[in-house]
Design a protein around this motif. Sequence first.
Motif, PDB file in Angstrom:
ATOM      1  N   PHE A  81       0.840  -1.211   0.000  1.00 55.22           N
ATOM      2  CA  PHE A  81       0.000   0.000   0.000  1.00 55.22           C
ATOM      3  C   PHE A  81       0.870   1.254   0.000  1.00 55.22           C
ATOM      4  N   ALA A  82       1.954   1.232   0.775  1.00 51.29           N
ATOM      5  CA  ALA A  82       2.875   2.382   0.805  1.00 51.29           C
ATOM      6  C   ALA A  82       3.528   2.561  -0.561  1.00 51.29           C
ATOM      7  N   LEU A  83       3.871   1.473  -1.225  1.00 46.11           N
ATOM      8  CA  LEU A  83       4.454   1.558  -2.570  1.00 46.11           C
ATOM      9  C   LEU A  83       3.444   2.108  -3.577  1.00 46.11           C
ATOM     10  N   GLU A  84       2.182   1.811  -3.348  1.00 45.18           N
ATOM     11  CA  GLU A  84       1.136   2.386  -4.200  1.00 45.18           C
ATOM     12  C   GLU A  84       1.120   3.904  -4.029  1.00 45.18           C
ATOM     13  N   ASP A  85       1.183   4.373  -2.775  1.00 39.65           N
ATOM     14  CA  ASP A  85       1.161   5.810  -2.512  1.00 39.65           C
ATOM     15  C   ASP A  85       2.409   6.503  -3.052  1.00 39.65           C
ATOM     16  N   MET A  86       3.545   5.867  -2.906  1.00 39.24           N
ATOM     17  CA  MET A  86       4.811   6.507  -3.260  1.00 39.24           C
ATOM     18  C   MET A  86       5.155   6.400  -4.743  1.00 39.24           C
ATOM     19  N   TYR A  87       4.905   5.241  -5.346  1.00 36.82           N
ATOM     20  CA  TYR A  87       5.407   4.973  -6.694  1.00 36.82           C
ATOM     21  C   TYR A  87       4.331   4.579  -7.703  1.00 36.82           C
ATOM     22  N   GLY A  88       3.084   4.536  -7.276  1.00 40.73           N
ATOM     23  CA  GLY A  88       2.021   4.197  -8.215  1.00 40.73           C
ATOM     24  C   GLY A  88       1.897   2.707  -8.480  1.00 40.73           C
ATOM     25  N   LEU A  89       2.381   1.873  -7.567  1.00 39.53           N
ATOM     26  CA  LEU A  89       2.210   0.435  -7.725  1.00 39.53           C
ATOM     27  C   LEU A  89       0.721   0.114  -7.615  1.00 39.53           C
ATOM     28  N   LYS A  90       0.222  -0.688  -8.536  1.00 36.96           N
ATOM     29  CA  LYS A  90      -1.200  -1.046  -8.561  1.00 36.96           C
ATOM     30  C   LYS A  90      -1.342  -2.550  -8.680  1.00 36.96           C
ATOM     31  N   VAL A  91      -2.451  -3.051  -8.209  1.00 35.25           N
ATOM     32  CA  VAL A  91      -2.802  -4.451  -8.429  1.00 35.25           C
ATOM     33  C   VAL A  91      -3.901  -4.459  -9.484  1.00 35.25           C
ATOM     34  N   LYS A  92      -3.702  -5.275 -10.514  1.00 36.49           N
ATOM     35  CA  LYS A  92      -4.647  -5.356 -11.627  1.00 36.49           C
ATOM     36  C   LYS A  92      -5.099  -6.798 -11.803  1.00 36.49           C
ATOM     37  N   ASN A  93      -6.294  -6.960 -12.321  1.00 32.34           N
ATOM     38  CA  ASN A  93      -6.843  -8.272 -12.625  1.00 32.34           C
ATOM     39  C   ASN A  93      -6.435  -8.638 -14.044  1.00 32.34           C
ATOM     40  N   VAL A  94      -5.627  -9.686 -14.177  1.00 32.66           N
ATOM     41  CA  VAL A  94      -5.229 -10.179 -15.496  1.00 32.66           C
ATOM     42  C   VAL A  94      -5.655 -11.644 -15.565  1.00 32.66           C
ATOM     43  N   ASP A  95      -6.690 -11.896 -16.345  1.00 28.43           N
ATOM     44  CA  ASP A  95      -7.239 -13.257 -16.483  1.00 28.43           C
ATOM     45  C   ASP A  95      -7.579 -13.879 -15.133  1.00 28.43           C
ATOM     46  N   GLY A  96      -8.173 -13.059 -14.258  1.00 24.34           N
ATOM     47  CA  GLY A  96      -8.607 -13.556 -12.957  1.00 24.34           C
ATOM     48  C   GLY A  96      -7.505 -13.678 -11.918  1.00 24.34           C
ATOM     49  N   GLN A  97      -6.292 -13.272 -12.264  1.00 29.97           N
ATOM     50  CA  GLN A  97      -5.159 -13.354 -11.345  1.00 29.97           C
ATOM     51  C   GLN A  97      -4.682 -11.946 -10.988  1.00 29.97           C
ATOM     52  N   PRO A  98      -4.308 -11.720  -9.724  1.00 32.66           N
ATOM     53  CA  PRO A  98      -3.773 -10.404  -9.357  1.00 32.66           C
ATOM     54  C   PRO A  98      -2.349 -10.227  -9.889  1.00 32.66           C
ATOM     55  N   HIS A  99      -2.109  -9.096 -10.505  1.00 34.76           N
ATOM     56  CA  HIS A  99      -0.786  -8.760 -11.020  1.00 34.76           C
ATOM     57  C   HIS A  99      -0.412  -7.369 -10.526  1.00 34.76           C
ATOM     58  N   LEU A 100       0.826  -7.209 -10.083  1.00 35.71           N
ATOM     59  CA  LEU A 100       1.319  -5.895  -9.674  1.00 35.71           C
ATOM     60  C   LEU A 100       1.899  -5.192 -10.888  1.00 35.71           C
ATOM     61  N   CYS A 101       1.570  -3.916 -11.038  1.00 35.17           N
ATOM     62  CA  CYS A 101       2.105  -3.127 -12.140  1.00 35.17           C
ATOM     63  C   CYS A 101       2.176  -1.667 -11.700  1.00 35.17           C
ATOM     64  N   LEU A 102       2.820  -0.858 -12.516  1.00 38.48           N
ATOM     65  CA  LEU A 102       2.954   0.560 -12.217  1.00 38.48           C
ATOM     66  C   LEU A 102       1.832   1.346 -12.881  1.00 38.48           C
ATOM     67  N   ASP A 103       1.298   2.308 -12.173  1.00 40.15           N
ATOM     68  CA  ASP A 103       0.300   3.221 -12.719  1.00 40.15           C
ATOM     69  C   ASP A 103       1.057   4.194 -13.620  1.00 40.15           C
ATOM     70  N   SER A 104       0.789   4.159 -14.906  1.00 40.59           N
ATOM     71  CA  SER A 104       1.545   4.975 -15.861  1.00 40.59           C
ATOM     72  C   SER A 104       1.340   6.470 -15.664  1.00 40.59           C
ATOM     73  N   SER A 105       0.279   6.867 -14.976  1.00 37.45           N
ATOM     74  CA  SER A 105       0.090   8.299 -14.738  1.00 37.45           C
ATOM     75  C   SER A 105       1.037   8.805 -13.638  1.00 37.45           C
ATOM     76  N   ILE A 106       1.551   7.881 -12.813  1.00 35.93           N
ATOM     77  CA  ILE A 106       2.481   8.262 -11.751  1.00 35.93           C
ATOM     78  C   ILE A 106       3.907   7.904 -12.132  1.00 35.93           C
ATOM     79  N   SER A 107       4.110   6.684 -12.593  1.00 38.84           N
ATOM     80  CA  SER A 107       5.436   6.217 -13.011  1.00 38.84           C
ATOM     81  C   SER A 107       5.394   5.981 -14.510  1.00 38.84           C
TER      82      SER A 107
END
Length: 174
Positions: A81-107
């Motif tokens: 959660f702190a990495l989300e606030d600081m660097y735009g790390l997001k969890v996304k649904n990819v084919d029903g599986q959670p994947h961590l990725c960067l929010d392109s509007s922040i990073s």
Amino acid sequence: MAIGQRIKFFRNRKGMTQKQLGEQLGFMGKTSDVRMAQYESEARVPKIDLVKQMSQIFDINTHALTVPDIDTHIGLMHTLFALEDMYGLKVKNVDGQPHLCLDSSISAPGSSVDEMFRAWMEQSDKLENDEISKEEYDEWRYKYPELDTYQKRAKVPSQELSDYLVKELTKKEK
């Protein structure tokens, strides 16, 4: 993010001044903002009972305020959660599986964080494709960024070497 940064982050999120937070915690007069400034600058570390009071004021879990222990699942989640606030790390649904990725509007693509993640992905892919061993992968991770070859950094020769090369090339042209 250290505890002082977290206090400041959640205080600002609530729209509070240091003085207001200090007064709600029971510090009076000038000591209220001075004490909060000390905590935020990490000149002092708040005791656990004060951390609990702050988390109640901020309406958050104490794990969100303290530096998480990543050896626990809850600590890991609050680190993410702190990495989300600081660097735009997001969890996304990819084919029903959670994947961590960067929010392109922040990073944005090409940013330092994006390049670091891509370097990590490159090494992880090499491991997955048996192009490198687990030992080589671990060496890359534990010595990072020393062994990072993904980021194309231009190496500039020293002025002394540059002067020497110019001098030698000039001699050869004559």
